[in-house]
Design a protein around this motif. Structure first.
Motif, PDB file in Angstrom:
ATOM      1  N   ALA A  41      -7.187  10.215   8.604  1.00 34.96           N
ATOM      2  CA  ALA A  41      -6.801   9.984   7.209  1.00 34.96           C
ATOM      3  C   ALA A  41      -6.173   8.597   7.126  1.00 34.96           C
ATOM      4  CB  ALA A  41      -5.819  11.047   6.736  1.00 34.96           C
ATOM      5  N   PRO A  42      -6.876   7.625   6.532  1.00 32.83           N
ATOM      6  CA  PRO A  42      -6.313   6.275   6.472  1.00 32.83           C
ATOM      7  C   PRO A  42      -5.102   6.189   5.550  1.00 32.83           C
ATOM      8  CG  PRO A  42      -8.344   6.390   5.208  1.00 32.83           C
ATOM      9  CD  PRO A  42      -8.181   7.711   5.883  1.00 32.83           C
ATOM     10  N   ARG A  43      -4.189   5.296   5.881  1.00 35.32           N
ATOM     11  CA  ARG A  43      -3.022   5.078   5.026  1.00 35.32           C
ATOM     12  C   ARG A  43      -3.486   4.419   3.728  1.00 35.32           C
ATOM     13  NH1 ARG A  43       3.034   3.698   6.156  1.00 35.32           N
ATOM     14  NH2 ARG A  43       2.577   4.785   8.071  1.00 35.32           N
ATOM     15  N   MET A  44      -2.972   4.898   2.643  1.00 34.09           N
ATOM     16  CA  MET A  44      -3.337   4.382   1.332  1.00 34.09           C
ATOM     17  C   MET A  44      -2.521   3.140   1.018  1.00 34.09           C
ATOM     18  SD  MET A  44      -3.539   6.679  -2.068  1.00 34.09           S
ATOM     19  CE  MET A  44      -4.500   6.134  -3.425  1.00 34.09           C
ATOM     20  N   ASP A  45      -3.181   2.136   0.407  1.00 31.30           N
ATOM     21  CA  ASP A  45      -2.481   0.948  -0.055  1.00 31.30           C
ATOM     22  C   ASP A  45      -2.976   0.609  -1.457  1.00 31.30           C
ATOM     23  OD1 ASP A  45      -4.956  -0.354   0.199  1.00 31.30           O
ATOM     24  OD2 ASP A  45      -4.438  -1.204   2.148  1.00 31.30           O
ATOM     25  N   ASN A  46      -2.491  -0.483  -2.015  1.00 31.74           N
ATOM     26  CA  ASN A  46      -2.859  -0.828  -3.392  1.00 31.74           C
ATOM     27  C   ASN A  46      -4.358  -1.063  -3.565  1.00 31.74           C
ATOM     28  OD1 ASN A  46      -0.281  -0.576  -4.431  1.00 31.74           O
ATOM     29  ND2 ASN A  46       0.255  -2.686  -3.939  1.00 31.74           N
TER      30      ASN A  46
END
Length: 137
Positions: A110-115
């Motif tokens: 699960a990739p880390r979410m960013d803007n």
């Protein structure tokens, strides 16, 4: 090291529950304690009144309950900023159930979410992945 994560869920919550299509308006948050890659405890937190506190009401409730990471299908920039400011990491999970999302977190898939991966759905804290198909990250 133990870490508590949360997944927006449909009623009644729990590992077998469906992930919610709306982060901010989900029925409940399923909170899962992970230690050494294993699920140690599962609990359910009813979603707070979204109208009183807006998109940040769930952020505050989850923080008070020890959540340090959130696994969602998508999220707008405003709630993402709120989680980041509170020190809660947000990840993009996959699958239909809470257990699927938790497993993606445990497996580091699960990739880390960013803007750059926020949902362009107006930033109201909704996860419109299922409705619009453009919030997959």
């Amino acid at each position: 090291m133990k870490k508590r994560i949360a997944v927006p869920s449909e009623t009644p919550g729990g590992l077998g529950a469906s992930r919610s299509a709306h982060f901010g308006h989900c029925d409940v948050f399923t909170m899962v304690d992970i230690e050494d890659g294993e699920i140690k405890d599962v609990s359910v937190l009813p979603n707070s009144d979204h109208e009183h506190g807006g998109c940040l009401a769930p952020v505050k409730a989850l923080l008070l309950n020890g959540v340090r990471a959130m696994v969602v299908g998508g999220m707008g920039p405003n709630p993402l900023a709120g989680f980041q400011a509170a020190g809660i990491s947000v990840y993009l999970g996959s699958g239909d159930t809470v257990k699927d999302a938790v497993q993606a977190f445990v497996d580091n898939s699960a990739p880390r979410m960013d803007n750059n991966s926020t949902c362009g759905c107006g930033g109201h804290g909704h996860d419109h992945e299922h409705e619009h198909g453009h919030c997959h990250g």
